[in-house]
Motif scaffolding. Structure first.
Motif: not given
Length: 232
Positions: A40, A73, A75-76, A79
């Motif tokens: 992340k 992505q 709201q995520k 990675q």
């Protein structure tokens, strides 16, 4: 009459922007798998570590995502993307298709100057294999194939090859810890066939050289299954 020499038109000196420097740092980290698949990444944290604003980091993230190295992505968490097997195989097909034609043209058109440049590149490869410098060997490997395209009179195809091979670069880089000598030997055989003006032998050597990626994938996947995905 002025004694000051008049210079021919020159290209402006280009200094890497902060965004380019951030991209280079992150690209190398992802390529070398220092940042392995699934890691992340935070714009804020990387900006803090590199002591830059978030904008150049955002730009670098976008460029890496276009190469297929990052999954962004909304709201995520961003990675590092998995290594997609299907993307590698498709990229290998595109690259092989192009470079087969490069071999045929190079066998007919390589000049003495082009051969000398390729010989010099191989000499550097030998030094790099001896020193174990994977990063430098990776650059020389790319340069060797780029020189072949230029020597064949189709240097413009390297951009297409370069874009497609990004999918294979992480696998190739990781394999160079043990495979640099094998890759260099493939280059030596390709150049020997081209020097002999034997197009079909050069094509056969190229296919063998690029085809090694499938065995490399199998070995690396056995050791690091979580890094790989069968999805395209």
């Amino acid at each position: 009459m002025s004694e000051t020499a008049l210079l021919s038109p020159l290209e402006p000196v280009v200094r890497a922007s902060i965004a380019d420097q951030v991209f280079d740092v992150l690209h190398q980290q992802v390529l070398s798998l220092a940042l392995p698949p699934g890691t992340k990444m935070s714009e804020a944290e990387i900006a803090k570590q590199l002591n830059v604003s978030r904008q150049p980091v955002r730009d670098a993230f976008y460029r890496l995502s276009k190469l297929g190295f990052l999954l962004i992505q909304p709201q995520k968490a961003t990675q590092v993307s998995p290594i997609h097997i299907q993307d590698i195989l498709r990229a290998r097909f595109v690259r092989t298709s192009i470079e087969v034609e490069v071999m045929r043209r190079a066998a007919q058109g390589l000049t003495a100057q082009a051969l000398a440049q390729l010989d010099a590149n191989l000499a550097e490869q030998k030094q790099t294999v001896a020193s174990g410098d994977r990063a430098r060997f990776h650059r020389l490997d790319d340069a060797f194939h780029h020189l072949l395209c230029q020597g064949a009179g189709v240097g413009f195809v390297w951009e297409t090859i370069h874009e497609n091979k990004a999918h294979t670069d992480r696998v190739r880089y990781l394999s160079l810890s043990e495979g640099s000598a094998r890759a260099m030997e493939g280059h030596i055989r390709i150049l020997a066939a081209l020097r002999a003006r034997d197009a079909e032998a050069a094509v056969a050597e190229l296919r063998t050289h690029l085809g090694q990626i499938e065995g490399i994938i199998a070995d690396l996947r056995a050791a690091n299954a979580a890094w790989f995905s069968d999805e395209g």
